[in-house]
Design a protein around this motif. Structure first.
Motif, PDB file in Angstrom:
ATOM      1  N   VAL A  46       0.857  -1.220   0.291  1.00  0.00           N
ATOM      2  CA  VAL A  46       0.031   0.047  -0.072  1.00  0.00           C
ATOM      3  C   VAL A  46       0.849   1.263   0.082  1.00  0.00           C
ATOM      4  CG1 VAL A  46      -1.641   1.257   1.160  1.00  0.00           C
ATOM      5  CG2 VAL A  46      -1.777  -1.132   1.419  1.00  0.00           C
ATOM      6  N   ALA A  47       0.467   2.130  -0.946  1.00  0.00           N
ATOM      7  CA  ALA A  47       1.396   3.268  -1.122  1.00  0.00           C
ATOM      8  C   ALA A  47       0.349   4.316  -0.604  1.00  0.00           C
ATOM      9  CB  ALA A  47       1.912   3.701  -2.432  1.00  0.00           C
ATOM     10  N   ALA A  93       5.636  13.822  -1.963  1.00  0.00           N
ATOM     11  CA  ALA A  93       5.382  13.830  -0.528  1.00  0.00           C
ATOM     12  C   ALA A  93       4.040  13.271  -0.260  1.00  0.00           C
ATOM     13  CB  ALA A  93       5.632  15.440  -0.129  1.00  0.00           C
ATOM     14  N   ASP A  94       4.122  12.586   0.820  1.00  0.00           N
ATOM     15  CA  ASP A  94       2.807  11.989   1.227  1.00  0.00           C
ATOM     16  C   ASP A  94       1.877  13.182   1.854  1.00  0.00           C
ATOM     17  OD1 ASP A  94       3.598   9.400   0.741  1.00  0.00           O
ATOM     18  OD2 ASP A  94       4.047   8.832   2.808  1.00  0.00           O
ATOM     19  N   VAL A  95       0.579  12.931   1.390  1.00  0.00           N
ATOM     20  CA  VAL A  95      -0.532  13.711   1.753  1.00  0.00           C
ATOM     21  C   VAL A  95      -0.927  13.256   3.187  1.00  0.00           C
ATOM     22  CG1 VAL A  95      -2.613  14.759   1.371  1.00  0.00           C
ATOM     23  CG2 VAL A  95      -1.040  14.546  -0.425  1.00  0.00           C
ATOM     24  N   ALA A  96      -1.184  11.982   3.503  1.00  0.00           N
ATOM     25  CA  ALA A  96      -1.673  11.465   4.333  1.00  0.00           C
ATOM     26  C   ALA A  96      -0.733  10.071   4.780  1.00  0.00           C
ATOM     27  CB  ALA A  96      -2.971  10.865   4.647  1.00  0.00           C
ATOM     28  N   HIS A  97      -0.414   9.951   5.957  1.00  0.00           N
ATOM     29  CA  HIS A  97       0.566   8.642   6.214  1.00  0.00           C
ATOM     30  C   HIS A  97       0.139   8.183   7.736  1.00  0.00           C
ATOM     31  CE1 HIS A  97       4.046  10.945   8.042  1.00  0.00           C
ATOM     32  NE2 HIS A  97       3.448  11.799   7.096  1.00  0.00           N
ATOM     33  N   PRO A  98       0.661   6.876   8.055  1.00  0.00           N
ATOM     34  CA  PRO A  98       0.522   6.375   9.323  1.00  0.00           C
ATOM     35  C   PRO A  98       2.019   7.152  10.052  1.00  0.00           C
ATOM     36  CG  PRO A  98       0.876   4.767   8.042  1.00  0.00           C
ATOM     37  CD  PRO A  98       0.691   5.884   6.838  1.00  0.00           C
ATOM     38  N   ILE A  99       1.822   7.286  11.200  1.00  0.00           N
ATOM     39  CA  ILE A  99       3.243   7.851  11.909  1.00  0.00           C
ATOM     40  C   ILE A  99       3.861   6.630  12.669  1.00  0.00           C
ATOM     41  CG2 ILE A  99       3.812   9.045  14.203  1.00  0.00           C
ATOM     42  CD1 ILE A  99       1.424  11.031  13.496  1.00  0.00           C
ATOM     43  N   ASN A 100       3.240   5.459  12.866  1.00  0.00           N
ATOM     44  CA  ASN A 100       4.153   4.395  13.516  1.00  0.00           C
ATOM     45  C   ASN A 100       3.732   3.012  12.732  1.00  0.00           C
ATOM     46  OD1 ASN A 100       1.822   3.101  14.296  1.00  0.00           O
ATOM     47  ND2 ASN A 100       1.876   4.492  16.232  1.00  0.00           N
ATOM     48  N   SER A 101       5.012   2.224  12.735  1.00  0.00           N
ATOM     49  CA  SER A 101       4.839   0.872  11.982  1.00  0.00           C
ATOM     50  C   SER A 101       3.736   0.003  12.421  1.00  0.00           C
ATOM     51  CB  SER A 101       6.190  -0.014  12.185  1.00  0.00           C
ATOM     52  OG  SER A 101       6.436  -0.280  13.573  1.00  0.00           O
ATOM     53  N   GLU A 102       3.118   0.189  13.707  1.00  0.00           N
ATOM     54  CA  GLU A 102       1.901  -0.580  13.954  1.00  0.00           C
ATOM     55  C   GLU A 102       0.862  -0.157  13.135  1.00  0.00           C
ATOM     56  OE1 GLU A 102      -1.090  -0.918  17.835  1.00  0.00           O
ATOM     57  OE2 GLU A 102       1.229  -0.599  18.257  1.00  0.00           O
ATOM     58  N   CYS A 103       0.487   1.122  13.101  1.00  0.00           N
ATOM     59  CA  CYS A 103      -0.693   1.520  12.200  1.00  0.00           C
ATOM     60  C   CYS A 103      -0.322   1.321  10.694  1.00  0.00           C
ATOM     61  CB  CYS A 103      -0.866   3.160  12.357  1.00  0.00           C
ATOM     62  SG  CYS A 103      -2.226   3.948  11.591  1.00  0.00           S
ATOM     63  N   ARG A 104       0.793   1.378  10.397  1.00  0.00           N
ATOM     64  CA  ARG A 104       1.066   0.957   8.795  1.00  0.00           C
ATOM     65  C   ARG A 104       0.775  -0.325   8.608  1.00  0.00           C
ATOM     66  NH1 ARG A 104       3.441   3.141   4.646  1.00  0.00           N
ATOM     67  NH2 ARG A 104       4.237   4.979   5.836  1.00  0.00           N
ATOM     68  N   GLU A 105       1.100  -1.344   9.425  1.00  0.00           N
ATOM     69  CA  GLU A 105       1.093  -2.557   9.329  1.00  0.00           C
ATOM     70  C   GLU A 105      -0.526  -3.046   9.402  1.00  0.00           C
ATOM     71  OE1 GLU A 105       3.301  -4.616  12.267  1.00  0.00           O
ATOM     72  OE2 GLU A 105       5.217  -3.869  11.203  1.00  0.00           O
ATOM     73  N   GLN A 106      -1.239  -2.341  10.180  1.00  0.00           N
ATOM     74  CA  GLN A 106      -2.715  -2.431  10.277  1.00  0.00           C
ATOM     75  C   GLN A 106      -3.448  -2.030   8.901  1.00  0.00           C
ATOM     76  OE1 GLN A 106      -4.854   0.098  13.206  1.00  0.00           O
ATOM     77  NE2 GLN A 106      -6.466  -0.979  13.281  1.00  0.00           N
ATOM     78  N   ILE A 107      -3.041  -0.776   8.691  1.00  0.00           N
ATOM     79  CA  ILE A 107      -3.520  -0.588   7.188  1.00  0.00           C
ATOM     80  C   ILE A 107      -3.158  -1.264   6.133  1.00  0.00           C
ATOM     81  CG2 ILE A 107      -3.277   1.527   5.546  1.00  0.00           C
ATOM     82  CD1 ILE A 107      -3.129   3.439   7.901  1.00  0.00           C
ATOM     83  N   ARG A 109      -2.426  -4.612   6.044  1.00  0.00           N
ATOM     84  CA  ARG A 109      -3.139  -5.951   6.316  1.00  0.00           C
ATOM     85  C   ARG A 109      -4.739  -5.816   5.807  1.00  0.00           C
ATOM     86  NH1 ARG A 109      -2.553  -6.216  11.287  1.00  0.00           N
ATOM     87  NH2 ARG A 109      -4.448  -5.725  12.157  1.00  0.00           N
ATOM     88  N   HIS A 110      -5.411  -4.696   6.493  1.00  0.00           N
ATOM     89  CA  HIS A 110      -6.996  -4.546   5.975  1.00  0.00           C
ATOM     90  C   HIS A 110      -6.928  -4.342   4.555  1.00  0.00           C
ATOM     91  CE1 HIS A 110      -7.935  -4.130  10.129  1.00  0.00           C
ATOM     92  NE2 HIS A 110      -9.073  -4.281   9.904  1.00  0.00           N
ATOM     93  N   VAL A 111      -6.108  -3.347   3.976  1.00  0.00           N
ATOM     94  CA  VAL A 111      -6.114  -3.118   2.458  1.00  0.00           C
ATOM     95  C   VAL A 111      -5.829  -4.175   1.709  1.00  0.00           C
ATOM     96  CG1 VAL A 111      -5.000  -1.654   0.732  1.00  0.00           C
ATOM     97  CG2 VAL A 111      -6.073  -0.455   3.062  1.00  0.00           C
ATOM     98  N   ILE A 112      -4.939  -5.015   2.186  1.00  0.00           N
ATOM     99  CA  ILE A 112      -4.374  -6.224   1.060  1.00  0.00           C
ATOM    100  C   ILE A 112      -5.612  -7.193   1.110  1.00  0.00           C
ATOM    101  CG2 ILE A 112      -2.897  -7.964   0.570  1.00  0.00           C
ATOM    102  CD1 ILE A 112      -2.018  -5.209  -0.333  1.00  0.00           C
ATOM    103  N   GLU A 113      -6.271  -7.425   2.467  1.00  0.00           N
ATOM    104  CA  GLU A 113      -7.147  -8.539   2.346  1.00  0.00           C
ATOM    105  C   GLU A 113      -8.551  -8.037   1.696  1.00  0.00           C
ATOM    106  OE1 GLU A 113      -8.127  -8.766   6.656  1.00  0.00           O
ATOM    107  OE2 GLU A 113      -6.355  -9.714   7.025  1.00  0.00           O
ATOM    108  N   GLU A 114      -8.841  -6.621   1.566  1.00  0.00           N
ATOM    109  CA  GLU A 114      -9.923  -6.491   0.868  1.00  0.00           C
ATOM    110  C   GLU A 114      -9.611  -6.326  -0.550  1.00  0.00           C
ATOM    111  OE1 GLU A 114     -13.968  -5.415   0.320  1.00  0.00           O
ATOM    112  OE2 GLU A 114     -12.967  -5.795   2.266  1.00  0.00           O
ATOM    113  N   PHE A 115      -8.442  -6.036  -0.928  1.00  0.00           N
ATOM    114  CA  PHE A 115      -7.911  -6.074  -2.584  1.00  0.00           C
ATOM    115  C   PHE A 115      -8.243  -7.456  -2.892  1.00  0.00           C
ATOM    116  CE2 PHE A 115      -4.347  -7.202  -5.182  1.00  0.00           C
ATOM    117  CZ  PHE A 115      -4.727  -6.361  -6.156  1.00  0.00           C
ATOM    118  N   GLU A 116      -7.632  -8.524  -1.869  1.00  0.00           N
ATOM    119  CA  GLU A 116      -7.999  -9.974  -2.449  1.00  0.00           C
ATOM    120  C   GLU A 116      -9.280 -10.416  -2.614  1.00  0.00           C
ATOM    121  OE1 GLU A 116      -5.492 -12.077   0.421  1.00  0.00           O
ATOM    122  OE2 GLU A 116      -3.571 -11.297  -0.800  1.00  0.00           O
ATOM    123  N   LEU A 117      -9.983  -9.660  -1.778  1.00  0.00           N
ATOM    124  CA  LEU A 117     -11.802 -10.076  -1.777  1.00  0.00           C
ATOM    125  C   LEU A 117     -12.283  -9.506  -2.983  1.00  0.00           C
ATOM    126  CD1 LEU A 117     -12.655  -9.837   1.727  1.00  0.00           C
ATOM    127  CD2 LEU A 117     -12.476 -11.734   0.532  1.00  0.00           C
TER     128      LEU A 117
END
Length: 188
Positions: A46-47, A93-107, A109-117
């Motif tokens: 996810v970018a 430059a990113d317009v919006a982005h997660p501040i920590n790796s935990e949030c990035r991983e959560q996003i 995971r959810h996005v890739i799961e929905e992409f596959e669905l």
């Protein structure tokens, strides 16, 4: 904070590594659009939404994208704007982005799961992407709608969104008749 919805728009005929665009909704009240799902060496990733960076022309001061060969306003050749510069200069430059790796991983995971669905849904007859659908929840909107007896007979006209000048008044960048100190004054 919970990711309450992910919408995906597949890019089937994309000639580059872009697989899809998506939007995510947090806590059913905040939407971020135009995240990209890109094929990477280790699978899709996810970018975050981004904007192209700009610089100013040395001659006229007009904004141009970085590495633009010529100014879009005056046509002057730009220094370092020959287009074949592959230096480490950041172009986006990113317009919006997660501040920590935990949030990035959560996003991720959810996005890739929905992409596959969404890829599976796209195989079904009558498939239609929900990406461009309105984000308002129809059930909530219907429940919040005032009853006919609560609606005033005639609503006043909406206030203008921008400061409007009387016709014939010119705007000037500094001084003159444009000495308005209100919010947004002098923007145009």
């Amino acid at each position: 904070m919970d990711i309450t919805e992910v919408r995906v728009k597949l890019m089937e005929n994309s000639e580059d590594r872009l697989r899809a665009f998506c939007s995510i909704t947090f806590d059913s009240c905040f939407v971020i659009r135009d995240l990209k799902i890109i094929d990477g060496t280790n699978g899709p990733f996810v970018a975050m939404p981004s904007r192209k960076l700009t610089g100013h022309c040395n001659r006229c001061g007009h904004k141009n994208y970085l590495r633009a060969p010529f100014c879009n306003q005056c046509g002057t050749k730009q220094r370092g704007g020959n287009g074949d510069n592959d230096g480490p200069q950041k172009l986006y430059a990113d317009v919006a982005h997660p501040i920590n790796s935990e949030c990035r991983e959560q996003i991720q995971r959810h996005v890739i799961e929905e992409f596959e669905l969404e890829l599976q849904r796209a195989q079904q007859p009558g498939y239609r992407s929900r990406y461009d659908d309105d984000f308002d929840n129809e059930d909530v909107a219907a429940a919040a709608a005032p009853q006919a007896s609560e609606v005033p007979a005639k609503l006043p006209p909406p206030a203008p969104h921008f400061h409007q000048r009387p016709s014939g008044e010119a705007s000037s960048p500094r001084g003159g008749k444009d000495n308005d100190d209100s919010f947004g004054a002098g923007v145009f």
